[in-house]
Motif scaffolding. Structure first.
Motif, PDB file in Angstrom:
ATOM      1  N   LEU A  40       2.977 -11.384  -8.989  1.00 24.63           N
ATOM      2  CA  LEU A  40       4.244 -11.576  -9.694  1.00 24.63           C
ATOM      3  C   LEU A  40       5.195 -10.400  -9.468  1.00 24.63           C
ATOM      4  N   LEU A  41       4.671  -9.201  -9.533  1.00 22.40           N
ATOM      5  CA  LEU A  41       5.498  -8.020  -9.292  1.00 22.40           C
ATOM      6  C   LEU A  41       5.986  -7.977  -7.841  1.00 22.40           C
ATOM      7  N   GLY A  42       5.073  -8.187  -6.901  1.00 23.19           N
ATOM      8  CA  GLY A  42       5.433  -8.158  -5.483  1.00 23.19           C
ATOM      9  C   GLY A  42       6.430  -9.242  -5.117  1.00 23.19           C
ATOM     10  N   TYR A  43       6.210 -10.447  -5.623  1.00 19.57           N
ATOM     11  CA  TYR A  43       7.128 -11.544  -5.320  1.00 19.57           C
ATOM     12  C   TYR A  43       8.518 -11.242  -5.854  1.00 19.57           C
ATOM     13  N   GLY A  44       8.584 -10.753  -7.079  1.00 19.36           N
ATOM     14  CA  GLY A  44       9.883 -10.431  -7.669  1.00 19.36           C
ATOM     15  C   GLY A  44      10.614  -9.354  -6.890  1.00 19.36           C
ATOM     16  N   VAL A  45       9.916  -8.305  -6.516  1.00 15.73           N
ATOM     17  CA  VAL A  45      10.539  -7.207  -5.772  1.00 15.73           C
ATOM     18  C   VAL A  45      10.991  -7.669  -4.395  1.00 15.73           C
ATOM     19  N   LEU A  64       3.475 -10.028   1.574  1.00 13.06           N
ATOM     20  CA  LEU A  64       2.855 -10.166   0.254  1.00 13.06           C
ATOM     21  C   LEU A  64       1.427 -10.688   0.372  1.00 13.06           C
ATOM     22  N   PHE A  65       1.184 -11.629   1.275  1.00 15.64           N
ATOM     23  CA  PHE A  65      -0.172 -12.133   1.486  1.00 15.64           C
ATOM     24  C   PHE A  65      -1.105 -11.016   1.939  1.00 15.64           C
ATOM     25  N   VAL A  66      -0.673 -10.216   2.903  1.00 14.79           N
ATOM     26  CA  VAL A  66      -1.507  -9.120   3.413  1.00 14.79           C
ATOM     27  C   VAL A  66      -1.798  -8.102   2.307  1.00 14.79           C
ATOM     28  N   ILE A  67      -0.768  -7.730   1.550  1.00 10.22           N
ATOM     29  CA  ILE A  67      -0.966  -6.776   0.457  1.00 10.22           C
ATOM     30  C   ILE A  67      -1.963  -7.318  -0.566  1.00 10.22           C
ATOM     31  N   LEU A  68      -1.795  -8.571  -0.959  1.00  9.71           N
ATOM     32  CA  LEU A  68      -2.707  -9.159  -1.947  1.00  9.71           C
ATOM     33  C   LEU A  68      -4.112  -9.340  -1.386  1.00  9.71           C
ATOM     34  N   TRP A  69      -4.216  -9.646  -0.119  1.00  7.28           N
ATOM     35  CA  TRP A  69      -5.533  -9.794   0.519  1.00  7.28           C
ATOM     36  C   TRP A  69      -6.298  -8.470   0.451  1.00  7.28           C
ATOM     37  N   ILE A  70      -5.617  -7.393   0.815  1.00  2.65           N
ATOM     38  CA  ILE A  70      -6.246  -6.069   0.780  1.00  2.65           C
ATOM     39  C   ILE A  70      -6.538  -5.655  -0.659  1.00  2.65           C
ATOM     40  N   TYR A  71      -5.590  -5.883  -1.557  1.00  6.18           N
ATOM     41  CA  TYR A  71      -5.747  -5.505  -2.966  1.00  6.18           C
ATOM     42  C   TYR A  71      -6.880  -6.264  -3.633  1.00  6.18           C
ATOM     43  N   SER A  72      -7.056  -7.530  -3.286  1.00 11.66           N
ATOM     44  CA  SER A  72      -8.080  -8.342  -3.942  1.00 11.66           C
ATOM     45  C   SER A  72      -9.462  -8.214  -3.299  1.00 11.66           C
ATOM     46  N   ALA A  73      -9.572  -7.445  -2.236  1.00 15.94           N
ATOM     47  CA  ALA A  73     -10.872  -7.288  -1.584  1.00 15.94           C
ATOM     48  C   ALA A  73     -11.868  -6.545  -2.478  1.00 15.94           C
ATOM     49  N   LYS A  74     -11.361  -5.703  -3.335  1.00 16.64           N
ATOM     50  CA  LYS A  74     -12.181  -4.936  -4.265  1.00 16.64           C
ATOM     51  C   LYS A  74     -12.131  -5.612  -5.638  1.00 16.64           C
ATOM     52  N   PRO A  75     -13.219  -5.619  -6.369  1.00 16.97           N
ATOM     53  CA  PRO A  75     -13.179  -6.246  -7.709  1.00 16.97           C
ATOM     54  C   PRO A  75     -12.119  -5.581  -8.596  1.00 16.97           C
ATOM     55  N   ARG A  76     -11.327  -6.396  -9.250  1.00 17.08           N
ATOM     56  CA  ARG A  76     -10.236  -5.929 -10.113  1.00 17.08           C
ATOM     57  C   ARG A  76     -10.384  -6.541 -11.498  1.00 17.08           C
ATOM     58  N   PRO A  77      -9.748  -5.941 -12.501  1.00 18.41           N
ATOM     59  CA  PRO A  77      -9.758  -6.545 -13.834  1.00 18.41           C
ATOM     60  C   PRO A  77      -9.090  -7.920 -13.813  1.00 18.41           C
ATOM     61  N   ALA A  78      -9.426  -8.733 -14.801  1.00 21.10           N
ATOM     62  CA  ALA A  78      -8.856 -10.079 -14.886  1.00 21.10           C
ATOM     63  C   ALA A  78      -7.339 -10.002 -14.945  1.00 21.10           C
ATOM     64  N   PRO A 112      19.697 -12.489  -8.097  1.00 23.13           N
ATOM     65  CA  PRO A 112      20.078 -11.344  -8.926  1.00 23.13           C
ATOM     66  C   PRO A 112      20.802 -11.765 -10.200  1.00 23.13           C
ATOM     67  N   TRP A 113      21.586 -12.854 -10.146  1.00 28.05           N
ATOM     68  CA  TRP A 113      22.262 -13.328 -11.330  1.00 28.05           C
ATOM     69  C   TRP A 113      21.258 -13.760 -12.387  1.00 28.05           C
ATOM     70  N   ALA A 114      20.226 -14.468 -11.964  1.00 31.70           N
ATOM     71  CA  ALA A 114      19.221 -14.950 -12.902  1.00 31.70           C
ATOM     72  C   ALA A 114      18.435 -13.777 -13.520  1.00 31.70           C
ATOM     73  N   SER A 115      18.314 -12.673 -12.806  1.00 37.17           N
ATOM     74  CA  SER A 115      17.581 -11.540 -13.344  1.00 37.17           C
ATOM     75  C   SER A 115      18.471 -10.586 -14.131  1.00 37.17           C
ATOM     76  N   GLY A 116      19.752 -10.916 -14.241  1.00 39.33           N
ATOM     77  CA  GLY A 116      20.648 -10.106 -15.044  1.00 39.33           C
ATOM     78  C   GLY A 116      21.297  -8.952 -14.317  1.00 39.33           C
ATOM     79  N   CYS A 117      21.110  -8.853 -13.026  1.00 32.40           N
ATOM     80  CA  CYS A 117      21.698  -7.755 -12.259  1.00 32.40           C
ATOM     81  C   CYS A 117      22.768  -8.315 -11.326  1.00 32.40           C
ATOM     82  N   ARG A 118      23.722  -7.472 -10.999  1.00 33.06           N
ATOM     83  CA  ARG A 118      24.691  -7.889 -10.007  1.00 33.06           C
ATOM     84  C   ARG A 118      24.982  -6.721  -9.079  1.00 33.06           C
TER      85      ARG A 118
END
Length: 88
Positions: free
Chosen positions: A52-57, A30-44, A80-86
């Protein structure tokens, strides 16, 4: 599985080292993905949303390799119980 580990009090069979899976997925990957993703300017909020999406997945994926929590009976573990799935 050759990388299985024996945990004290968990029986004679090797288990998946889910702690290492979580470290690899939720930490390093997740750190590597976010590092690469944030290298380019992104919307706020785009990098925060990606986190949040990556951590959850990654957390949901790693939870399937955990030993079930005894107090939840038919459910696999708390995440998975907390997210409603089993798991069937």
């Amino acid at each position: 599985m050759p990388w299985g580990m024996l945990f004290r009090g968990a029986g004679p069979l090797p288990r998946h080292p889910s702690q290492l899976y979580q470290f690899a997925l939720e930490g390093v990957l997740l750190f590597v993905i976010l590092w690469i993703y944030s290298a380019k300017p992104r919307p706020a909020g785009a990098v925060t949303g990606a986190f949040l999406l990556g951590y959850g997945v990654f957390r949901f994926t790693a939870e399937y390799f955990r030993e079930p929590d005894d107090f939840l009976a038919f459910l696999r573990s708390t995440c998975p119980w907390a997210s409603g799935c089993r798991r069937p």
